[in-house]
Motif scaffolding. Structure first.
Motif, PDB file in Angstrom:
ATOM      1  N   LEU A 199       6.812   1.377  -4.115  1.00 46.19           N
ATOM      2  CA  LEU A 199       6.931   1.671  -2.600  1.00 46.19           C
ATOM      3  C   LEU A 199       6.372   0.557  -1.840  1.00 46.19           C
ATOM      4  CD1 LEU A 199       6.952   3.466  -0.303  1.00 46.19           C
ATOM      5  CD2 LEU A 199       4.907   4.671  -1.130  1.00 46.19           C
ATOM      6  N   GLY A 200       5.103  -0.165  -2.193  1.00 48.25           N
ATOM      7  CA  GLY A 200       4.425  -1.103  -1.813  1.00 48.25           C
ATOM      8  C   GLY A 200       5.499  -2.426  -1.815  1.00 48.25           C
ATOM      9  N   VAL A 201       6.132  -2.587  -2.959  1.00 46.18           N
ATOM     10  CA  VAL A 201       7.046  -4.079  -2.914  1.00 46.18           C
ATOM     11  C   VAL A 201       8.348  -3.628  -1.899  1.00 46.18           C
ATOM     12  CG1 VAL A 201       8.468  -5.174  -4.355  1.00 46.18           C
ATOM     13  CG2 VAL A 201       6.393  -4.162  -5.342  1.00 46.18           C
ATOM     14  N   LEU A 202       8.836  -2.543  -2.071  1.00 45.47           N
ATOM     15  CA  LEU A 202       9.864  -2.483  -0.987  1.00 45.47           C
ATOM     16  C   LEU A 202       9.507  -2.306   0.397  1.00 45.47           C
ATOM     17  CD1 LEU A 202      12.391  -0.246  -2.854  1.00 45.47           C
ATOM     18  CD2 LEU A 202      12.576  -2.635  -2.907  1.00 45.47           C
ATOM     19  N   SER A 203       8.244  -1.789   0.585  1.00 47.82           N
ATOM     20  CA  SER A 203       7.800  -1.846   2.027  1.00 47.82           C
ATOM     21  C   SER A 203       7.617  -3.273   2.212  1.00 47.82           C
ATOM     22  CB  SER A 203       6.437  -1.158   2.260  1.00 47.82           C
ATOM     23  OG  SER A 203       6.650   0.078   1.807  1.00 47.82           O
ATOM     24  N   ALA A 204       6.958  -4.223   1.615  1.00 49.08           N
ATOM     25  CA  ALA A 204       6.559  -5.551   1.669  1.00 49.08           C
ATOM     26  C   ALA A 204       7.947  -6.156   1.990  1.00 49.08           C
ATOM     27  CB  ALA A 204       5.818  -6.124   0.753  1.00 49.08           C
ATOM     28  N   HIS A 205       9.278  -5.860   1.385  1.00 50.57           N
ATOM     29  CA  HIS A 205      10.539  -6.374   1.375  1.00 50.57           C
ATOM     30  C   HIS A 205      11.091  -6.099   2.917  1.00 50.57           C
ATOM     31  CE1 HIS A 205      14.440  -7.885   0.947  1.00 50.57           C
ATOM     32  NE2 HIS A 205      14.857  -6.503   0.982  1.00 50.57           N
ATOM     33  N   LEU A 206      11.051  -4.768   3.118  1.00 49.00           N
ATOM     34  CA  LEU A 206      11.682  -4.371   4.593  1.00 49.00           C
ATOM     35  C   LEU A 206      10.765  -5.044   5.656  1.00 49.00           C
ATOM     36  CD1 LEU A 206      12.126  -0.809   3.779  1.00 49.00           C
ATOM     37  CD2 LEU A 206      14.224  -2.434   4.100  1.00 49.00           C
ATOM     38  N   SER A 207       9.602  -5.514   5.505  1.00 46.67           N
ATOM     39  CA  SER A 207       8.987  -5.738   6.681  1.00 46.67           C
ATOM     40  C   SER A 207       9.194  -7.287   6.773  1.00 46.67           C
ATOM     41  CB  SER A 207       7.316  -5.486   6.660  1.00 46.67           C
ATOM     42  OG  SER A 207       6.706  -5.889   5.621  1.00 46.67           O
ATOM     43  N   ASN A 208       9.536  -7.974   5.478  1.00 50.31           N
ATOM     44  CA  ASN A 208       9.960  -9.563   5.352  1.00 50.31           C
ATOM     45  C   ASN A 208      11.152  -9.580   4.796  1.00 50.31           C
ATOM     46  OD1 ASN A 208       7.045 -10.480   6.367  1.00 50.31           O
ATOM     47  ND2 ASN A 208       6.520  -8.867   5.154  1.00 50.31           N
ATOM     48  N   PRO A 209      12.257  -9.128   5.322  1.00 52.98           N
ATOM     49  CA  PRO A 209      13.393  -9.120   4.401  1.00 52.98           C
ATOM     50  C   PRO A 209      14.002 -10.608   4.074  1.00 52.98           C
ATOM     51  CG  PRO A 209      13.919  -8.566   6.628  1.00 52.98           C
ATOM     52  CD  PRO A 209      12.207  -8.756   6.704  1.00 52.98           C
ATOM     53  N   GLU A 210      13.556 -11.601   4.557  1.00 53.63           N
ATOM     54  CA  GLU A 210      14.137 -12.864   4.125  1.00 53.63           C
ATOM     55  C   GLU A 210      13.117 -13.562   3.310  1.00 53.63           C
ATOM     56  OE1 GLU A 210      17.069 -13.697   5.090  1.00 53.63           O
ATOM     57  OE2 GLU A 210      17.106 -11.760   6.186  1.00 53.63           O
ATOM     58  N   GLU A 211      11.815 -13.093   3.096  1.00 60.07           N
ATOM     59  CA  GLU A 211      11.082 -13.770   2.330  1.00 60.07           C
ATOM     60  C   GLU A 211      11.081 -13.282   0.674  1.00 60.07           C
ATOM     61  OE1 GLU A 211       8.701 -15.955   2.891  1.00 60.07           O
ATOM     62  OE2 GLU A 211       8.686 -15.932   5.135  1.00 60.07           O
TER      63      GLU A 211
ATOM     64  N   ASN B 266       6.054   2.199   3.739  1.00 58.48           N
ATOM     65  CA  ASN B 266       6.826   2.308   4.867  1.00 58.48           C
ATOM     66  C   ASN B 266       7.247   4.047   4.766  1.00 58.48           C
ATOM     67  OD1 ASN B 266       9.694   2.902   6.138  1.00 58.48           O
ATOM     68  ND2 ASN B 266       9.910   0.662   5.998  1.00 58.48           N
ATOM     69  N   PRO B 267       7.125   4.776   5.558  1.00 58.91           N
ATOM     70  CA  PRO B 267       7.356   6.289   5.269  1.00 58.91           C
ATOM     71  C   PRO B 267       8.737   6.834   5.259  1.00 58.91           C
ATOM     72  CG  PRO B 267       6.671   5.751   7.566  1.00 58.91           C
ATOM     73  CD  PRO B 267       6.603   4.441   6.989  1.00 58.91           C
ATOM     74  N   SER B 268       9.605   5.781   5.483  1.00 59.81           N
ATOM     75  CA  SER B 268      11.046   6.045   5.264  1.00 59.81           C
ATOM     76  C   SER B 268      11.635   6.139   3.915  1.00 59.81           C
ATOM     77  CB  SER B 268      11.946   5.207   6.259  1.00 59.81           C
ATOM     78  OG  SER B 268      12.082   4.046   5.458  1.00 59.81           O
ATOM     79  N   LEU B 269      10.656   5.347   2.972  1.00 55.36           N
ATOM     80  CA  LEU B 269      11.152   5.284   1.618  1.00 55.36           C
ATOM     81  C   LEU B 269      10.483   6.527   0.771  1.00 55.36           C
ATOM     82  CD1 LEU B 269      10.123   1.491   1.387  1.00 55.36           C
ATOM     83  CD2 LEU B 269      12.305   2.447   1.127  1.00 55.36           C
ATOM     84  N   ASP B 270      11.361   7.255   0.278  1.00 54.55           N
ATOM     85  CA  ASP B 270      10.890   8.423  -0.822  1.00 54.55           C
ATOM     86  C   ASP B 270      10.719   8.086  -2.152  1.00 54.55           C
ATOM     87  OD1 ASP B 270      10.389  11.270  -1.181  1.00 54.55           O
ATOM     88  OD2 ASP B 270      12.336  11.490  -1.672  1.00 54.55           O
ATOM     89  N   ILE B 271       9.724   7.102  -2.260  1.00 57.02           N
ATOM     90  CA  ILE B 271       9.187   6.806  -3.604  1.00 57.02           C
ATOM     91  C   ILE B 271       7.946   6.638  -3.547  1.00 57.02           C
ATOM     92  CG2 ILE B 271      11.472   5.450  -4.342  1.00 57.02           C
ATOM     93  CD1 ILE B 271      10.324   2.943  -3.328  1.00 57.02           C
ATOM     94  N   LYS B 272       7.244   6.416  -5.060  1.00 62.03           N
ATOM     95  CA  LYS B 272       5.826   6.274  -5.131  1.00 62.03           C
ATOM     96  C   LYS B 272       5.693   5.115  -6.023  1.00 62.03           C
ATOM     97  CE  LYS B 272       4.443  11.229  -4.932  1.00 62.03           C
ATOM     98  NZ  LYS B 272       5.656  11.790  -4.106  1.00 62.03           N
TER      99      LYS B 272
END
Length: 194
Positions: free
Chosen positions: A78-90, A68-74
């Motif tokens: 970054l992968g974990v939170l991108s996965a969470h944001l695209s599947n927030p209930e999972e 997710n380009p909105s996350l200013d992390i590496k």
């Protein structure tokens, strides 16, 4: 619960994309996917934008989660939170693509701990008093708290081990004879013996 194969690293020491390396005629990413799929989980691949085109050719766009380009992390976070944001209930079951030797029976131990006691935010193995954050279950509720910390500048570090220090963690001890299954392969020299 959703299985997430972490493939988005830079693979600097390997010099090539680790997820697309082959082991016994299968891509490393596919090897990890098969292990998570054997737990009856739907599986997606966490990749960075530069990998998207290559991975689409193997797995299709619907199976990819792009950083997710909105996350200013590496890093893995970054992968974990991108996965969470695209599947927030999972809840997410993470497995790094370079943990080639991981055995399904060990992954089943994590699922068992998760089902036995739901009071925790994360379920990970511990080996030599060190947590193994890239093979574990992270509940949606805990990841939501990490996002909140990130948005309020409450995360001093972005390492997965630091993230775990901000969660209630169930630690499962690794038996001595199982240590080898937790190795991750970062260079050609390390994989020559496989």
């Amino acid at each position: 619960m959703l299985g997430i194969v972490l493939c988005g690293g830079q693979s600097l020491r390997m010099g090539t994309d680790k997820g697309l390396l082959s082991h016994q005629d299968k891509l490393w990413a596919q090897v990890a996917c098969d292990k998570l799929s054997s737990l009856n989980l739907p599986v997606k691949f966490s990749v960075n934008p530069l990998q998207q085109l290559s991975y689409v050719g193997y797995f299709g766009n619907e199976q990819l989660i792009i950083d997710n380009p909105s996350l200013d992390i590496k890093g893995p976070l970054l992968g974990v939170l991108s996965a969470h944001l695209s599947n927030p209930e999972e809840d997410l079951f993470l497995l790094a693509c370079d943990m080639l030797l991981m055995e399904t029976r060990l992954l089943e131990k994590l699922i068992h701990s998760f089902k036995a006691d739901e009071a925790f935010d994360a379920y990970v193995f511990i080996k030599d008093n060190q947590q193994e954050p890239l093979c574990g279950i992270y509940k949606a509720k805990g990841l939501k708290n990490i996002i909140n910390l990130l948005q309020t500048n409450g995360l001093a570090k972005h390492s997965m081990k630091y993230i775990l220090s901000n969660l209630r963690v169930c630690e499962i001890a690794v038996d001595d004879q199982d240590y080898r299954y937790f190795g991750n392969f970062n260079s050609h020299a390390e994989i020559n013996g496989l």
